[in-house]
Design an enzyme around this catalytic site. Structure first.
Site, short mmCIF file in Angstrom:
data_model
loop_
_atom_site.label_atom_id
_atom_site.label_comp_id
_atom_site.label_asym_id
_atom_site.label_seq_id
_atom_site.Cartn_x
_atom_site.Cartn_y
_atom_site.Cartn_z
N GLU A 140 0.77 -1.26 0.27
CA GLU A 140 0.00 0.06 -0.05
C GLU A 140 0.72 1.50 -0.07
O GLU A 140 0.78 1.93 1.09
CB GLU A 140 -1.03 0.10 1.22
CG GLU A 140 -1.71 -1.36 1.23
CD GLU A 140 -3.08 -1.23 2.38
OE1 GLU A 140 -3.17 -0.22 3.13
OE2 GLU A 140 -3.87 -1.89 2.41
N GLU A 152 -5.52 -8.46 0.68
CA GLU A 152 -6.38 -8.11 1.57
C GLU A 152 -7.84 -7.80 1.28
O GLU A 152 -8.21 -7.25 0.82
CB GLU A 152 -5.63 -6.80 2.41
CG GLU A 152 -4.32 -6.90 3.01
CD GLU A 152 -4.07 -5.63 3.68
OE1 GLU A 152 -4.70 -4.96 4.19
OE2 GLU A 152 -2.51 -5.56 3.75
O1 IFM Z 1 -4.53 -3.10 8.92
C1 IFM Z 1 -4.30 -2.24 7.72
C2 IFM Z 1 -3.26 -3.11 6.91
O2 IFM Z 1 -1.84 -2.67 7.64
C3 IFM Z 1 -2.97 -2.51 5.66
N1 IFM Z 1 -4.34 -2.41 4.96
C4 IFM Z 1 -5.48 -2.06 5.64
C5 IFM Z 1 -5.63 -2.76 6.82
C6 IFM Z 1 -6.89 -2.29 7.54
O3 IFM Z 1 -6.95 -0.87 7.88
#
Ligand code: IFM
Length: 447
Positions: free
Chosen positions: A164, A353
């Site tokens: 990210e 994710e």
């Molecule tokens: O917890 C975070 C993760 O570290 C990165 N992506 C989003 C998740 C939720 O906010």
């Protein structure tokens, strides 16, 4: 029942600073998140990742829970300051030993490791030299990748470079909500940090190709479909501008070797110093792209908002939100996957994710019943499956997160896990969503 392909990868994800704890154990150096979370006022209740889920000590138990869940893959991240306490120079063998033990346990349990190299815990010593604003950090990242992949590359065959980048840059160098907490309104810092992160990514891909030729390598980008608030031309243009910066900036750089021309024009002086050869490095071919999806954004033109984007995010009333106040919008996963595939044709996509925060409680029977998360996960898996049936090559899906953990500036107040963590006792309680996901994984299908 809708079946998935036989080789579909079901997984769970987590990251080092969010779960490991053991901040001062085994020779680990200080990271920017240690410094930031220990600075008063930066995180909810001043909470830190010092102990978190103590996964550093409890990893065997956590791997057991993953094995019982039946997942084929575990996406974790490696803490750079455990390996190189000062970010470069001396290698800390004890840090490598920890990941050796973790990886061996995973393989013993039949779970493939997917290691992310950078999930935000930059060594503080490198931040003292400018952090991601310093071009040399990209070279130090490549060196760290070399050290880690030489040691673990015989067993880790799937690697993610950075996680990210927009969050690292925007929250770390523009809003200041994340470490290192800079607030540069000109956006120069943000764009510089992004460029160096992407440069680090490209250099790391090249190192991994050399050290682990049979590995699959990619990066994890958080993507948002962005819809205009109204049909007005200026809202539509605002939504496209935001989409360009949130999504195209990365995909265009990685897949075409160019930043979007419109972005460079808009940012004018606040663009990074792009040196000869940088874009070739950034666009070094990868094997897959990891996409993290949580929600959608609705954008409106706002002449008062920060230039040059001039976008205001608006919220839809009377729809479902999670405990993060993020709208639940599964169709957005379909829309954004379809668009990215159409525009860039990545060879393989994994949903690296997906999940949601819920205000979970342990009931009188000692159980955690989380219907909102159950429904969230199922609806997103349905949306993903629909997209796959339309020909988009999604090869895996990782729930965020294996267990509740340190949610950055929100501390422990937001629970994303499919396993509940009692932070007082470190007891783990699989939630209802854990058992739902277990069934999906076992059947390789969803109903
Ligand atoms: O917890 C975070 C993760 O570290 C990165 N992506 C989003 C998740 C939720 O906010």
């Amino acid at each position: 029942m809708k079946q998935f392909p036989k080789d579909f990868i079901w997984g769970v994800a987590a990251s080092s600073y969010q779960i490991e704890g053991a901040a001062d154990v085994g020779g680990r150096g200080e990271s920017i998140w240690d410094r930031f979370s220990h600075t008063p006022g930066k995180t909810f209740n001043g909470e830190t990742g010092d102990v978190a889920c103590d996964h550093y000590h409890l990893y065997e138990n956590d791997v057991k829970l993953m094995a019982e869940l039946g997942v084929k893959s575990y996406r974790f991240s490696i803490a750079w300051p455990r390996i190189l306490p000062r970010g470069r120079g001396r290698v800390n063998e004890a840090g490598l030993d920890f990941y050796d033990r973790l990886v061996d346990k995973l393989i013993e349990a039949g779970i493939d490791p997917l290691a992310t190299l950078y999930h935000w815990d930059l060594p503080q010593a490198l931040d003292d030299e400018g952090g991601w604003l310093n071009r040399e950090t990209a070279d130090h990242f490549a060196h760290y990748t070399d050290v880690v992949s030489k040691r673990l590359g015989d067993r880790i065959k799937m690697w993610g470079t950075i996680n990210e980048p927009i969050c690292v840059a925007m929250l770390g160098y523009f809003t200041g909500m994340h470490a290192p907490g800079h607030q540069d309104e000109t956006m120069q810092e943000m764009n510089t940090a992004l460029h160096h992160l992407l440069l680090g990514h490209g250099k790391a891909v090249r190192v991994l190709r050399q050290n682990v030729p049979d590995a699959k390598v990619g990066a994890m980008i958080n993507i948002y479909p962005i819809y205009p608030a109204t049909e007005a031309e200026e809202d539509k243009a605002a939504a496209e501008r935001f989409y360009m910066y949130h999504n195209h900036w990365f995909t265009a750089a990685m897949y075409t070797g160019e930043y979007p021309a419109e972005g460079l024009r808009l940012f004018g002086r606040a663009t990074p110093d792009i040196q000869d050869g940088d874009m070739d490095i950034i666009s070094t071919p990868t094997d897959y792209i990891g996409l993290n999806y949580y929600s959608r954004l609705i954008a409106a033109y706002d002449p008062e908002a920060n230039k040059p984007l001039q976008v205001k995010i608006v919220k839809e009333p009377d729809v479902e939100y999670t405990a993060m106040d993020w709208e639940v919008f599964p169709d957005g996963l379909h829309d954004v996957l379809t668009r990215i595939y159409k525009e860039y044709k990545p060879k393989e996509i994994i949903i690296a994710e997906n999940g949601c925060a819920v205000n979970d409680v342990v009931n009188e029977d000692g159980k955690v019943i989380d219907p909102q998360r159950v429904s969230y996960i199922k609806r997103h898996i349905h949306a993903m499956q629909k997209t796959m049936q339309e020909g988009v090559p999604v090869k895996g899906y990782y729930v965020w997160s294996l267990m509740d953990n340190f949610e950055w500036s929100y501390g422990f107040s937001k629970r994303f896990g499919i396993i509940y963590v009692d932070y007082e006792t470190q007891k783990r309680i699989p939630k209802e969503s854990y058992y739902t996901y277990q069934k999906i994984v076992k059947n390789n299908a969803i109903n």
